[in-house]
Design an enzyme around this catalytic site. Structure first.
Site, PDB file in Angstrom:
ATOM      1  N   CYS A  34      30.342  34.284  11.816  1.00 27.35           N
ATOM      2  CA  CYS A  34      29.180  34.688  11.006  1.00 27.35           C
ATOM      3  C   CYS A  34      29.572  34.728   9.527  1.00 27.35           C
ATOM      4  O   CYS A  34      30.753  34.684   9.174  1.00 27.35           O
ATOM      5  CB  CYS A  34      28.703  36.066  11.462  1.00 27.35           C
ATOM      6  SG  CYS A  34      27.933  36.019  13.097  1.00 27.35           S
ATOM      7  N   CYS A  69      24.614  33.055  11.408  1.00 31.18           N
ATOM      8  CA  CYS A  69      24.488  34.499  11.693  1.00 31.18           C
ATOM      9  C   CYS A  69      25.141  35.290  10.546  1.00 31.18           C
ATOM     10  O   CYS A  69      25.915  34.744   9.771  1.00 31.18           O
ATOM     11  CB  CYS A  69      25.159  34.857  13.014  1.00 31.18           C
ATOM     12  SG  CYS A  69      26.847  34.289  13.173  1.00 31.18           S
TER      13      CYS A  69
END
Ligand code: DVN
Length: 278
Positions: free
Chosen positions: A90, A171
């Site tokens: 992420c 993300c």
């Protein structure tokens, strides 16, 4: 004699430049060796990754050559993409639009940021062209259709699927780099503005950090508070994303300076940049 050569050279240049409307350059010469070589390069640059480069190529070539060029759909690429699956952490996704020259320098100085071109599929196929001949079952090295003149363009369909996958995987913090020196920094029909923006998940993405950067020499046409970027922010808010927006981030301006060499005081800014980085 000299005059004759000059005339001939001009004639040859005109011939080489002649492309019927709706067509552009043909398949990249030596595309097989380039794609397979870039695949092996990628594994060298990313230790621990393992891909069957020749099998990826086989799937690509077989799929492209078995059908007319304007009939290659996103679905046709699924088998090949399954051989290239990747996961990345992420807070690394860097999306961009009309900032091609700057975005990869930015990713280079901030190695935790990944553009699509830093993924295997982006790395292997970046800047390449491919299409099949109309009648024959071989690549057309003479001319390929424009993206716009094709229902399902072989190159566009690959980037569509790659962009969609890249954005769906995003993300945490997502960074977006837009160009403040053009009339429409956020174009709803661009690959970022349509495919990637619509593939971002509010459940996975915590912040969308927008950077609007104008060229060093200007003009400053759009910004976080002016023009199409306001529309992007409204879309993000409506969809439940948290966002930030920065105009002319100092590092991005310094990177332009270093890239441009001649339109600003390079030595001073270079030292400022390295101070900023350390
Ligand atoms: O976020 C990035 C990246 O992750 C990928 O998903 O696409 C996003 C950038 O695409 P974009 O928003 O459409 O931004 P651009 O700058 O308009 O286009 C990106 C690239 O696609 C450029 O290299 C474009 O080539 P260009 O215009 O710089 O010569 C290329 N491109 C766009 N439209 C094209 C095209 N190439 C050929 N034909 C077209 N119609």
């Amino acid at each position: 004699m000299q005059a004759v050569f000059r005339v001939m050279n001009c004639f040859i240049v005109i011939l080489l430049c002649f492309c019927p409307l709706g067509e552009q350059l043909g398949t990249t010469p030596n595309i097989r060796d380039i794609v397979i070589g870039r695949c092996y390069d990628y594994m060298t640059l990313n230790p621990g990754t393992r891909y069957d480069c020749k099998d990826i190529w086989w799937h690509f070539e077989t799929m492209i050559l078995r059908q007319p060029s304007c009939n290659v759909t996103v679905e046709d690429y699924h088998k090949m993409f399954h051989l290239m699956t990747q996961n990345w952490p992420c807070d690394t996704s860097l999306l961009w639009s009309k900032t091609r020259a700057l975005v990869h320098s930015y990713a280079a100085v901030l190695p935790h940021l990944w553009t699509l071109e830093d993924t295997l599929v982006g790395y292997m196929f970046n800047d390449l062209m491919w299409c099949r001949q109309h009648e024959d079952t071989d690549f057309d090295f003479g001319a390929c259709p424009e993206w716009s003149s094709c229902q399902n363009h072989p190159v566009y369909s690959l980037w569509l699927l790659a962009s969609q996958n890249f954005a769906e995987m995003a993300c945490g913090n997502v960074t977006v780099l837009l160009n403040g020196s053009i009339g429409v920094a956020f174009n709803r029909t661009s690959m970022f503005g349509s495919v990637e923006l619509d593939s971002l998940s509010p459940q996975r993405v915590h912040y969308v950090n927008i950077h609007v950067v104008a060229s060093l020499m200007g003009p400053q046409i759009e910004s976080c508070s002016q023009g199409s970027v306001v529309e992007l922010i409204q879309i993000l808010q409506t969809r439940g994303f948290r966002w930030t927006c920065t105009d002319n981030d100092q590092m991005l301006m310094m990177l332009q300076c270093i890239q441009s060499q001649d339109s600003c005081r390079v030595t001073k800014l270079k030292s400022t940049l390295f101070t900023h980085l350390n």
